[in-house]
Enzyme design. Structure first.
Site, mmCIF file in Angstrom:
data_model
loop_
_atom_site.group_PDB
_atom_site.id
_atom_site.type_symbol
_atom_site.label_atom_id
_atom_site.label_comp_id
_atom_site.label_asym_id
_atom_site.label_seq_id
_atom_site.Cartn_x
_atom_site.Cartn_y
_atom_site.Cartn_z
ATOM 1 N N ASP A 166 0.812 -1.221 0.000
ATOM 2 C CA ASP A 166 0.000 0.000 0.000
ATOM 3 C C ASP A 166 0.843 1.269 0.000
ATOM 4 O O ASP A 166 0.448 2.281 0.573
ATOM 5 C CB ASP A 166 -0.970 0.023 1.197
ATOM 6 C CG ASP A 166 -1.747 -1.262 1.306
ATOM 7 O OD1 ASP A 166 -2.245 -1.721 0.271
ATOM 8 O OD2 ASP A 166 -1.839 -1.816 2.414
ATOM 9 N N LYS A 187 1.858 2.106 -5.026
ATOM 10 C CA LYS A 187 2.507 1.528 -6.212
ATOM 11 C C LYS A 187 1.686 1.742 -7.471
ATOM 12 O O LYS A 187 2.227 1.899 -8.548
ATOM 13 C CB LYS A 187 2.737 0.021 -6.012
ATOM 14 C CG LYS A 187 3.770 -0.293 -4.956
ATOM 15 C CD LYS A 187 4.131 -1.767 -4.948
ATOM 16 C CE LYS A 187 3.075 -2.650 -4.325
ATOM 17 N NZ LYS A 187 2.810 -2.408 -2.914
ATOM 18 N N GLY A 216 -3.792 -4.872 -4.401
ATOM 19 C CA GLY A 216 -4.839 -3.940 -4.809
ATOM 20 C C GLY A 216 -4.197 -2.659 -5.283
ATOM 21 O O GLY A 216 -3.532 -1.978 -4.511
ATOM 22 N N HIS A 217 -4.318 -2.373 -6.560
ATOM 23 C CA HIS A 217 -3.756 -1.135 -7.093
ATOM 24 C C HIS A 217 -4.886 -0.250 -7.591
ATOM 25 O O HIS A 217 -5.767 -0.719 -8.292
ATOM 26 C CB HIS A 217 -2.822 -1.426 -8.275
ATOM 27 C CG HIS A 217 -1.550 -2.111 -7.871
ATOM 28 N ND1 HIS A 217 -0.630 -2.559 -8.774
ATOM 29 C CD2 HIS A 217 -1.052 -2.395 -6.664
ATOM 30 C CE1 HIS A 217 0.388 -3.100 -8.128
ATOM 31 N NE2 HIS A 217 0.144 -3.023 -6.849
ATOM 32 N N GLN A 232 2.451 -6.278 -2.838
ATOM 33 C CA GLN A 232 2.734 -6.222 -1.396
ATOM 34 C C GLN A 232 4.018 -5.422 -1.152
ATOM 35 O O GLN A 232 4.284 -4.490 -1.892
ATOM 36 C CB GLN A 232 2.824 -7.618 -0.763
ATOM 37 C CG GLN A 232 1.501 -8.365 -0.725
ATOM 38 C CD GLN A 232 1.191 -9.111 -2.004
ATOM 39 O OE1 GLN A 232 2.022 -9.821 -2.525
ATOM 40 N NE2 GLN A 232 -0.016 -8.966 -2.514
#
Ligand code: IMP
Length: 424
Positions: free
Chosen positions: A8, A11, A35-36, A218
């Protein structure tokens, strides 16, 4: 490109910025636990599994190091297509030697976490850990197996024997093999459309001089070897995995960009030396919109920990960092940076490996003057207040790694480029 904290780090924005200048983008570890969020113009895209290049039509590749939930892939592709993104066999390829995440993995993840009580890891519940266990346990079903479902019997025997025993321990019914095979049969044509030996495709694009961006998921502190074990994910998240998780040798990786948030966050359980459970932590979380993209969970927040980032940069061989979300620190009278730890009377300049020690270290802070002007949207050093520049300089000194980029808002163009990862 890798995250240098607990994930988080922002990225999505950086990878999008880089992807717009790359010829190929490759995911090499993790799965749809990532999650992006990409903001391009007035569109927001949420990606979990697909490489970020997909949004710009850049060749996007899922490497063998990823664990793939085929149904999650189908959903994500459908969602992006509904937003006008075109996903074809021309711009997307999937390693045929990827291990699959099956419903039984997700179920086991949930059962374990529910049974762990206070000792739970706080996983994303996506089945990542159990799928990697089956991969190294040599009983995984892989993408290429979907083309041979009629001869899957012996593999399924081994897989189900293992899972049925585990499930019995939780008082659960054995795996419904018939339903599993039927659902694999249904999804197989969709997945196989994109499947190929991607190492060959990568070899070809590399030979043609393509700029390849390896997109880590990650962060280094969640690495199964180097992270805050056992509060980690189940893959190696360090830069070295780009080679093994894609099928290109280590020489292909070049510049290692570490993404670093100007403060620290963590989702899930585990040690977090600079965590702030007070109003300051609350303020960081609110201003930084610190809620998980995948699970919606509230992220834990704290001051910047230079000890951890220095360690991550060393372990991952980071060439330069991209500093993100600096604007979240706007408006503080003073800002703290952790420069060392105190552990039972000793001073440490690194995070020890033992989980008990990690939980006990106390941060030693340096306090620097804050700034009241906004840094949001800055596109050059001249746009930044002097104290913010001083903060950045102190950060790079402490982590012993130079700043290559500074990101000042979710918008692609709000970026200060110090050193171009594709040129240097
Ligand atoms: P898992 O990867 O779902 O097994 O979760 C293991 C740990 O990694 C948990 O603490 C998760 O919150 C964390 N984690 C997994 N993926 C991400 C991510 O993309 N960002 C931040 N934390 C993550």
């Amino acid at each position: 490109m890798i995250g240098a904290q607990w994930g988080d780090e922002g990225k999505g924005k950086i990878v999008d910025w880089l992807a717009s200048r790359a010829d190929a983008v490759v995911r090499f570890q993790g799965g749809h636990n990532a999650g992006h969020t990409l903001v391009v113009g007035n569109q927001t895209y949420k990606l979990s599994l697909l490489p970020s290049g997909i949004v710009t039509g850049t060749l996007s590749i899922i490497g063998n190091g990823v664990v793939l939930d085929p149904w999650a892939l189908q959903d994500e592709i459908a969602k992006l297509e509904s937003q006008g993104v075109s996903i074809t066999t021309e711009n997307f390829a999937l390693a045929d030697n990827c291990s699959l995440i099956l419903p039984l993995h997700r179920e086991l993840d949930g059962l374990r976490e529910a049974a762990a009580g206070a000792g739970k890891i706080g996983t994303t519940g996506r089945g990542i850990g159990p799928a990697y266990e089956d991969k190294v346990g040599r009983r995984a079903i892989r993408v290429c197996d979907l083309a041979h479902l009629d001869s899957l019997g012996p593999q399924l025997d081994r897989l189900c024997a293992h899972h049925d025993a585990l499930r019995a321990g939780f008082g659960e019914q054995p795996v419904d093999r018939g339903a599993l095979v039927a659902s694999l049969r249904e999804i197989a044509p969709f997945v196989l459309r994109y499947a190929q030996p991607v190492w060959k495709r990568l070899k070809k694009v590399r030979k043609a001089g393509a700029r390849i961006l390896f997109e880590g998921a990650q962060g280094v502190l969640l690495d199964v070897d180097h992270g805050t074990y056992p509060f980690v994910t189940s893959s190696n998240t360090v830069s070295g995995t780009a080679a093994s998780g894609s099928g290109l040798g280590p020489a292909a990786t070049g510049f290692v960009l570490g993404i670093v948030k100007a403060y620290t966050t963590r989702v899930g359980a585990g040690p977090f030396p600079t965590e702030l459970e007070d109003a300051v932590g609350q303020k960081l979380g609110e201003r930084g919109h610190e809620f998980g993209t995948v699970t919606g969970r509230k992220r834990r927040c704290g001051w910047f920990d230079a000890v951890l980032v220095r360690q991550s940069c060393a372990i991952s061989g980071v060439t330069g960092i991209a500093l993100t979300k600096l604007d979240v620190l706007d408006g503080f009278d003073s800002v703290k940076i952790c420069t060392g730890y105190r552990l039972r009377g000793r001073i440490l300049d690194y995070l020890p490996s033992h989980a008990g020690d990690q939980a006990q270290v106390e941060p030693i802070y340096e306090e620097v003057e804050g700034w009241h002007e906004t840094t949001a949207g800055a596109r050059s050093w001249a746009d930044l207040p002097a104290q913010a520049i001083k903060y950045i300089q102190r950060v790079q000194e402490l982590i012993e790694t130079p700043v290559a980029l500074v990101s000042t808002s979710p918008e692609r163009e709000d970026t200060i480029l110090v050193r171009d990862p594709f040129v240097d």
